[in-house]
Design an enzyme around this catalytic site. Structure first.
Site, PDB file in Angstrom:
ATOM      1  N   ASP A  60       2.955  -0.108   7.856  1.00 12.90           N
ATOM      2  CA  ASP A  60       1.581  -0.552   7.641  1.00 12.90           C
ATOM      3  C   ASP A  60       0.695   0.689   7.489  1.00 12.90           C
ATOM      4  O   ASP A  60       0.597   1.505   8.397  1.00 12.90           O
ATOM      5  CB  ASP A  60       1.129  -1.383   8.853  1.00 12.90           C
ATOM      6  CG  ASP A  60      -0.298  -1.885   8.712  1.00 12.90           C
ATOM      7  OD1 ASP A  60      -0.771  -1.926   7.566  1.00 12.90           O
ATOM      8  OD2 ASP A  60      -0.929  -2.219   9.721  1.00 12.90           O
ATOM      9  N   THR A  93      -4.114  -1.838   2.670  1.00  9.38           N
ATOM     10  CA  THR A  93      -4.486  -0.557   3.303  1.00  9.38           C
ATOM     11  C   THR A  93      -3.769   0.624   2.647  1.00  9.38           C
ATOM     12  O   THR A  93      -4.307   1.717   2.591  1.00  9.38           O
ATOM     13  CB  THR A  93      -4.158  -0.580   4.803  1.00  9.38           C
ATOM     14  OG1 THR A  93      -2.833  -1.051   4.981  1.00  9.38           O
ATOM     15  CG2 THR A  93      -5.103  -1.465   5.557  1.00  9.38           C
ATOM     16  N   THR A  94      -2.542   0.397   2.164  1.00  9.17           N
ATOM     17  CA  THR A  94      -1.803   1.484   1.507  1.00  9.17           C
ATOM     18  C   THR A  94      -2.317   1.670   0.082  1.00  9.17           C
ATOM     19  O   THR A  94      -2.558   2.796  -0.354  1.00  9.17           O
ATOM     20  CB  THR A  94      -0.290   1.156   1.487  1.00  9.17           C
ATOM     21  OG1 THR A  94       0.114   0.815   2.810  1.00  9.17           O
ATOM     22  CG2 THR A  94       0.519   2.337   1.016  1.00  9.17           C
ATOM     23  N   ASP A 393      -2.066  -9.123   9.591  1.00 10.18           N
ATOM     24  CA  ASP A 393      -2.258  -9.019   8.142  1.00 10.18           C
ATOM     25  C   ASP A 393      -2.138 -10.388   7.484  1.00 10.18           C
ATOM     26  O   ASP A 393      -2.939 -10.754   6.624  1.00 10.18           O
ATOM     27  CB  ASP A 393      -1.223  -8.068   7.518  1.00 10.18           C
ATOM     28  CG  ASP A 393      -1.589  -6.608   7.765  1.00 10.18           C
ATOM     29  OD1 ASP A 393      -2.616  -6.373   8.409  1.00 10.18           O
ATOM     30  OD2 ASP A 393      -0.849  -5.713   7.326  1.00 10.18           O
TER      31      ASP A 393
END
Length: 556
Positions: A60, A93-94, A393
């Site tokens: 994550d 988020t990545t 998530d």
């Protein structure tokens, strides 16, 4: 005469110009490279050592960057991006870091050619507007009541996570939890408060398949007097308090002088009567279960157990709020203000169970609960922590869809469509902004390219084939199957992304890139640590230009 130059000494150091731009771009690329390999379903995991010496195994983006300790201000700013994305939409988020890193990377060539950063930023903002217009065009609306569709969407969003190997389990848990706590605000709006009303309880032991969403709440407490109070009540009447059921002590130190011995007995009797009155006011409503956030004296326990009422004390305020939402009770501050409408009758069962070495109180089988607990079981604490991160998530994705029921294709298809459309539009952009605009279009290809890299396929061939299919802005649903690396139709494979996750990713990445490009000076006011026995630092001095030439103005 030589003109004086102010040299900032000791405590102030200054860097400016293109050196700062290059430094910022390099730092941002370094952060992006750290988590680049964690994008997609075939991504690598990272093992992190946290400050306390524990280990975290995750892919994550936000969890990885949270543990990083970086000194460069631009890198810190990039890490903040990932945290913002996680708080706003909970997913992507990545992607946001990879995209921002790529935007800065393509801008480097223009900085070298002496383009002004404002020109680059103007072109980027124009590209962002056009990209969001493309998103609107290719998005499709869905029906939030169609469970199989929703399940497929949540599954495709967490398919890149560690728990994807457990199939529908996490997606099911997330959907059940978010649909339970959703509240209709009217006018088609829906409020889903994940933080307040969904509690994730992690209990090591058992199998992951034993995890479930309770139709109610559970908390780590037992009844006050286990021998005398019932541990199982069907259809309980529940009263929730946030006041202590013990004798009131003085606000400050109180002294009482007693002349006669009998007065002492009167004083004790008054204390007992005060507690007896409190209990009588509560017992008047014939409750089966009394829960208070504060203390409960032995005498009050005695009155309750005599009346066959179970009691729980010192419960967290957040847990108390969840119980109120689940069983329809109202938290009361003073027992003398209790009303029949404050009693919670919505719960079907109160039961205390022992799991492992600890007792857990369940208030379940509620009628239309607006709060719930997700019970997670698993082999180890590390596994449970990772499952909880993935579940958060998944719940965020489910919440986003309930709020904005629109989808865009996943697997890099959206980015390729945006890229192809922007490339076409770049020919109509006038002036010097045309080149940065085109570069922004190319930067969007970073996402599908990274996906292809993480699958281990031939990146150049795959990207060329994909660009060919998307060349004229058609085939918007053609992307990369993250598991095999083959080019496929995302509609058939049911690989989707939430519209507002994508929109937020684009906005955050481009706005952050613009902000970092517009920094042309870094002035640090942090004092360098003095070596022991070194003399005190002198004040900034005015020197002549001749002396300044020999001075190293920017410490390496």
């Amino acid at each position: 005469m030589q003109s004086p130059v102010l040299v900032l000494k000791d405590s102030l150091t200054r860097e400016s110009g293109s050196k700062v731009h290059h430094g910022n771009i390099q730092a941002s690329k370094a952060v992006a490279d750290i988590i680049r390999t964690t994008l997609g379903p075939r991504s690598m995991l990272k093992m992190l050592l946290d400050a306390a010496g524990g280990i975290v195994v995750t892919n994550d983006g936000n969890a990885i960057l949270r543990e990083l300790d970086v000194a460069h201000p631009a890198a810190k700013s990039m890490i903040e991006l990932s945290r913002t994305q996680d708080e706003e939409v909970g997913d992507g988020t990545t992607s946001v870091i990879v995209l921002a890193g790529e935007m800065l990377h393509v801008a480097e060539a223009f900085i070298d050619k002496k383009y002004h950063p404002t020109v680059i930023c103007r072109a980027y903002n124009k590209a962002l507007e056009d990209a969001l217009a493309v998103l609107d065009k290719i998005s499709m609306s869905i029906d939030v009541n169609d469970r199989s569709m929703m399940l497929g969407l949540v599954k495709s969003c967490i398919g890149t996570k560690f728990t994807s190997q457990f199939g529908d389990l996490i997606a099911d848990l997330a959907l059940d939890a978010t649909t339970t706590v959703g509240v209709d605000l009217g006018q088609g709006l829906r409020e889903v408060d994940i933080k307040k009303y969904i509690k994730v309880e992690k209990i090591p032991g058992g199998q992951l398949e034993d995890s479930k969403v309770l139709k109610g709440v559970m908390f780590n407490k037992d009844v006050v007097v286990p021998g005398k109070m019932k541990r199982k009540i069907v259809n309980p009447r529940i009263i929730l308090l946030d006041c202590p059921l013990e004798y009131k002590k003085g606000e400050n130190q109180t002294n009482a002088e007693l002349v006669r011995e009998e007065d002492w007995a009167v004083l004790l009797k008054m204390e007992e009567e005060y507690i007896e009155n409190l209990c009588a006011q509560i017992l008047k409503f014939k409750p089966d279960l009394v829960i208070t956030e504060k203390g409960l004296s032995d005498l009050a326990c005695h009155y309750f157990s005599k009346a066959g009422v179970s009691a729980i004390r010192r419960l967290r305020k957040t847990d108390n709020n969840r119980i109120a939402k689940a069983c329809g009770a109202v938290i009361v501050n003073r027992p003398d203000e209790l009303q029949e409408s404050d009693v919670g009758t919505g719960a079907g069962l109160f039961e205390v169970k022992k799991i492992g070495d600890e007792f857990f109180a369940y208030i379940v089988d509620c009628k239309d609960p607006k709060a719930c607990t997700v019970l997670l079981r698993g082999a180890s604490k590390d596994l449970l922590n990772e499952v909880e991160r993935n579940l958060q998530d998944a719940m965020s994705v489910a919440r986003n869809i309930l709020k904005h029921p629109k989808l865009v294709p996943g697997g890099g298809a959206t980015e390729l469509t945006v890229s192809a459309t922007l490339k076409q539009k770049s020919s109509s952009v006038e002036g010097i902004e045309k080149w940065p605009y085109e570069a922004a279009a190319v930067a969007f290809e970073a996402i599908p390219r990274t996906l292809a890299q993480n699958c281990g396929v031939n990146v150049i061939r795959t990207m060329t084939a994909l660009q060919g299919k998307h060349a004229n802005g058609e085939n918007a649903w053609t992307g990369i199957d993250g598991n095999s690396g083959e080019i496929a139709d995302m509609k058939e494979l049911k690989i989707w992304d939430a519209y507002n996750v994508k929109a937020q990713t684009f906005k955050t990445a481009i706005e952050a890139a613009c902000m970092l490009l517009r920094i042309d000076d870094i002035v640090s006011g942090i004092k360098k640590r003095q070596a022991p026995g070194a003399s005190q630092p002198s004040k900034p001095t005015v020197e002549t230009e001749g002396d300044a030439d020999n001075e190293q103005m920017i410490p390496e």
